[in-house]
Every structure is written in C-alpha cells, then in structure tokens.
Design a protein around this motif. Structure first.
Motif, PDB file in Angstrom:
ATOM      1  N   LEU A   1     -40.863  -5.010   4.933  1.00  0.00           N
ATOM      2  CA  LEU A   1     -42.159  -4.370   5.132  1.00  0.00           C
ATOM      3  C   LEU A   1     -42.649  -3.765   3.816  1.00  0.00           C
ATOM      4  O   LEU A   1     -42.083  -2.789   3.328  1.00  0.00           O
ATOM      5  N   THR A   2     -43.703  -4.356   3.258  1.00  0.00           N
ATOM      6  CA  THR A   2     -44.239  -3.896   1.967  1.00  0.00           C
ATOM      7  C   THR A   2     -45.724  -3.559   2.039  1.00  0.00           C
ATOM      8  O   THR A   2     -46.264  -2.969   1.102  1.00  0.00           O
ATOM      9  N   ASP A   3     -46.383  -3.932   3.141  1.00  0.00           N
ATOM     10  CA  ASP A   3     -47.813  -3.672   3.287  1.00  0.00           C
ATOM     11  C   ASP A   3     -48.047  -2.161   3.366  1.00  0.00           C
ATOM     12  O   ASP A   3     -47.605  -1.508   4.315  1.00  0.00           O
ATOM     13  N   PRO A   4     -48.762  -1.594   2.369  1.00  0.00           N
ATOM     14  CA  PRO A   4     -48.980  -0.141   2.361  1.00  0.00           C
ATOM     15  C   PRO A   4     -49.654   0.374   3.633  1.00  0.00           C
ATOM     16  O   PRO A   4     -49.328   1.468   4.112  1.00  0.00           O
ATOM     17  N   LYS A   5     -50.575  -0.419   4.195  1.00  0.00           N
ATOM     18  CA  LYS A   5     -51.260   0.021   5.413  1.00  0.00           C
ATOM     19  C   LYS A   5     -50.297   0.088   6.595  1.00  0.00           C
ATOM     20  O   LYS A   5     -50.355   1.015   7.406  1.00  0.00           O
ATOM     21  N   LEU A   6     -49.396  -0.907   6.682  1.00  0.00           N
ATOM     22  CA  LEU A   6     -48.408  -0.907   7.763  1.00  0.00           C
ATOM     23  C   LEU A   6     -47.426   0.242   7.589  1.00  0.00           C
ATOM     24  O   LEU A   6     -47.100   0.946   8.552  1.00  0.00           O
ATOM     25  N   LEU A   7     -46.960   0.449   6.372  1.00  0.00           N
ATOM     26  CA  LEU A   7     -46.019   1.538   6.114  1.00  0.00           C
ATOM     27  C   LEU A   7     -46.642   2.886   6.451  1.00  0.00           C
ATOM     28  O   LEU A   7     -45.999   3.752   7.051  1.00  0.00           O
ATOM     29  N   GLN A   8     -47.906   3.065   6.092  1.00  0.00           N
ATOM     30  CA  GLN A   8     -48.580   4.321   6.393  1.00  0.00           C
ATOM     31  C   GLN A   8     -48.765   4.489   7.895  1.00  0.00           C
ATOM     32  O   GLN A   8     -48.620   5.592   8.436  1.00  0.00           O
TER      33      GLN A   8
ATOM     34  N   GLN B   1     -43.369   6.397   2.141  1.00  0.00           N
ATOM     35  CA  GLN B   1     -43.466   4.939   2.133  1.00  0.00           C
ATOM     36  C   GLN B   1     -42.308   4.323   1.339  1.00  0.00           C
ATOM     37  O   GLN B   1     -41.794   3.271   1.711  1.00  0.00           O
ATOM     38  N   GLU B   2     -41.897   4.990   0.280  1.00  0.00           N
ATOM     39  CA  GLU B   2     -40.790   4.479  -0.534  1.00  0.00           C
ATOM     40  C   GLU B   2     -39.492   4.464   0.273  1.00  0.00           C
ATOM     41  O   GLU B   2     -38.704   3.523   0.187  1.00  0.00           O
ATOM     42  N   ASN B   3     -39.260   5.507   1.074  1.00  0.00           N
ATOM     43  CA  ASN B   3     -38.082   5.537   1.952  1.00  0.00           C
ATOM     44  C   ASN B   3     -38.095   4.341   2.892  1.00  0.00           C
ATOM     45  O   ASN B   3     -37.060   3.691   3.108  1.00  0.00           O
ATOM     46  N   LEU B   4     -39.248   4.037   3.452  1.00  0.00           N
ATOM     47  CA  LEU B   4     -39.366   2.915   4.376  1.00  0.00           C
ATOM     48  C   LEU B   4     -39.132   1.588   3.675  1.00  0.00           C
ATOM     49  O   LEU B   4     -38.458   0.699   4.203  1.00  0.00           O
ATOM     50  N   ARG B   5     -39.676   1.431   2.475  1.00  0.00           N
ATOM     51  CA  ARG B   5     -39.481   0.187   1.721  1.00  0.00           C
ATOM     52  C   ARG B   5     -38.008  -0.055   1.428  1.00  0.00           C
ATOM     53  O   ARG B   5     -37.523  -1.183   1.506  1.00  0.00           O
ATOM     54  N   LEU B   6     -37.319   1.009   1.074  1.00  0.00           N
ATOM     55  CA  LEU B   6     -35.894   0.872   0.769  1.00  0.00           C
ATOM     56  C   LEU B   6     -35.094   0.523   2.016  1.00  0.00           C
ATOM     57  O   LEU B   6     -34.144  -0.264   1.964  1.00  0.00           O
ATOM     58  N   ALA B   7     -35.462   1.100   3.155  1.00  0.00           N
ATOM     59  CA  ALA B   7     -34.725   0.868   4.399  1.00  0.00           C
ATOM     60  C   ALA B   7     -35.071  -0.478   5.020  1.00  0.00           C
ATOM     61  O   ALA B   7     -34.210  -1.154   5.591  1.00  0.00           O
ATOM     62  N   ILE B   8     -36.345  -0.878   4.904  1.00  0.00           N
ATOM     63  CA  ILE B   8     -36.811  -2.127   5.523  1.00  0.00           C
ATOM     64  C   ILE B   8     -37.547  -2.943   4.467  1.00  0.00           C
ATOM     65  O   ILE B   8     -38.794  -2.929   4.405  1.00  0.00           O
ATOM     66  N   PRO B   9     -36.815  -3.669   3.631  1.00  0.00           N
ATOM     67  CA  PRO B   9     -37.432  -4.393   2.516  1.00  0.00           C
ATOM     68  C   PRO B   9     -38.492  -5.411   2.944  1.00  0.00           C
ATOM     69  O   PRO B   9     -39.387  -5.741   2.157  1.00  0.00           O
TER      70      PRO B   9
END
Length: 218
Positions: free
Chosen positions: A13-20, A3-11
C-alpha cells in the motif's frame, strides 16, 4: 500512527490517499498475547490489518477441538474475515493474539467502499485471498495426507519462522489442540525428536536446533 508506519508495515500500500483514509477511518488497537479477537458464531464488523505482532487463526469442531490453519503477521489481513464480511455471515474461525499485536480495524462498510474506490486496496484483498487459499490447501494436505510426526515437524518449523526464535514456549497440550490430536501422542513424538537430539525439552519450552528444518528435509 503515520503514513510512513503503514508503508513499512504494508509495503503493497503506497497510495497516499488510501494510507490517509486508513489512518482516518481505521481504529488502532494494541492487544496482548492471548487475547481472543474472534470466535465462531460472532459477526465480523471490521477487517483487521496487522501492523505488528501475529494472530493465530484456528478452526473449531462441534466438540470444541481446535485445528490450526495459519498465522496473520505484519502487513496481512484475514481472508476468512473478508469472506464473512462480504457475505454478512457469522465467523467460522477463532482468532487469538499469538504475540502482542498492534492492529488497525477497518469497518466493513468502509472496506466495501474501498474495493471500488482504491485499486491498491482491491489488489491487496485479492492477493490476500490467493495467499490464504494456498495456506488452507497446505493445512488440508497436512491433515489428509501427512502422518502426525510430519505434521508436528512442519508445525515446529512454522512456529520457528513465525516467532523468529529457536525456543517455543508452549505446552504439549497446546500443540495437541492445534494439531487435532492427543497430548500423549505429541509427548511421544517430541521425545522421539529429543532422542535424535533435534530438540531439547524443558518445562513448557522446546529448544530447537538451528538446522532443524534442514534435518527434517533429508
């Protein structure tokens, strides 16, 4: 991929449910430079999210000539792909990996579910449409209103920013293909820029001055 990789790449998107959900439903692929992702006529079965690297999006005419539209970079997706997905229509663009890239492909059905389920995904898709529409207008204006020398200089600036480098490893023919003109025209214009000492031409490489963008804006 975390999830941290995704947050860094796509700032955005921060919703943990969406990232998961992205991690669970998406397919991660590492693709080399030059790989063709999509060609006109193919049906799009998944929405690409660029995590690393860049993708070049082009339009092709009936004779196979290519016109550069825009780049997809880290944290972005393709509005034209989203449009074709939603309308269940074949692709009208060609997509090629410009730099070695890591992408996550989201199946079309999942993308459509997320538009209703996750507000952040809906906003991300909406913002993508707006950004790409602006870029499409810029590309249209360049073809319709700007001289080829202006288009070439803007192309060089775009590539510099996209690659974060002052060296463009490409051929005159490749540039001509992307700008919809002939190799002879591009070679002549590049030589004019070299005479001004704004660039230096090598074998399949163009060396660009640090202040190139400032020079062309004067």
């Amino acid at each position: 991929m975390t999830q941290e990789n995704l947050r860094l790449a796509i700032p955005e998107l921060t919703d943990p449910k969406l990232l998961q959900a992205i991690l669970e439903k998406g397919q991660v692929m590492n693709l080399p430079s030059g790989k063709i992702l999509m060609e006109p006529g193919q049906f799009i079965k998944a929405v690409p999210l660029v995590i690393q690297g860049s993708i070049k999006i082009m339009r092709m005419d009936e004779d196979g000539k290519e016109l550069f539209l825009y780049y997809l970079e880290e944290g972005q997706t393709c509005a034209l792909s989203l449009t074709c997905c939603s309308a269940a229509k074949p692709s009208e663009i060609k997509a090629v990996v410009e730099e070695d890239a890591t992408l996550i492909f989201i199946p079309v059905q999942i993308h459509e579910q997320w538009v209703d389920e996750f507000k952040q995904w809906k906003d991300f898709v909406s913002n993508t449409y707006q950004q790409r529409f602006r870029e499409m207008l810029i590309a249209l204006d360049a073809v319709a209103f700007k001289r080829m020398d202006e288009r070439l200089m803007r192309y060089i600036v775009t590539k510099m920013k996209q690659l974060k480098a002052n060296e463009l490893h490409t051929t005159h023919q490749e540039i001509a293909n992307e700008l919809g003109t002939s190799r002879e025209v591009i070679s002549r214009l590049l030589k004019q820029l070299e005479k001004k000492k704004w660039i230096e031409l090598g074998r399949n490489v163009i060396y660009i001055r640090d202040d190139f963008e400032e020079l062309i804006s004067k």
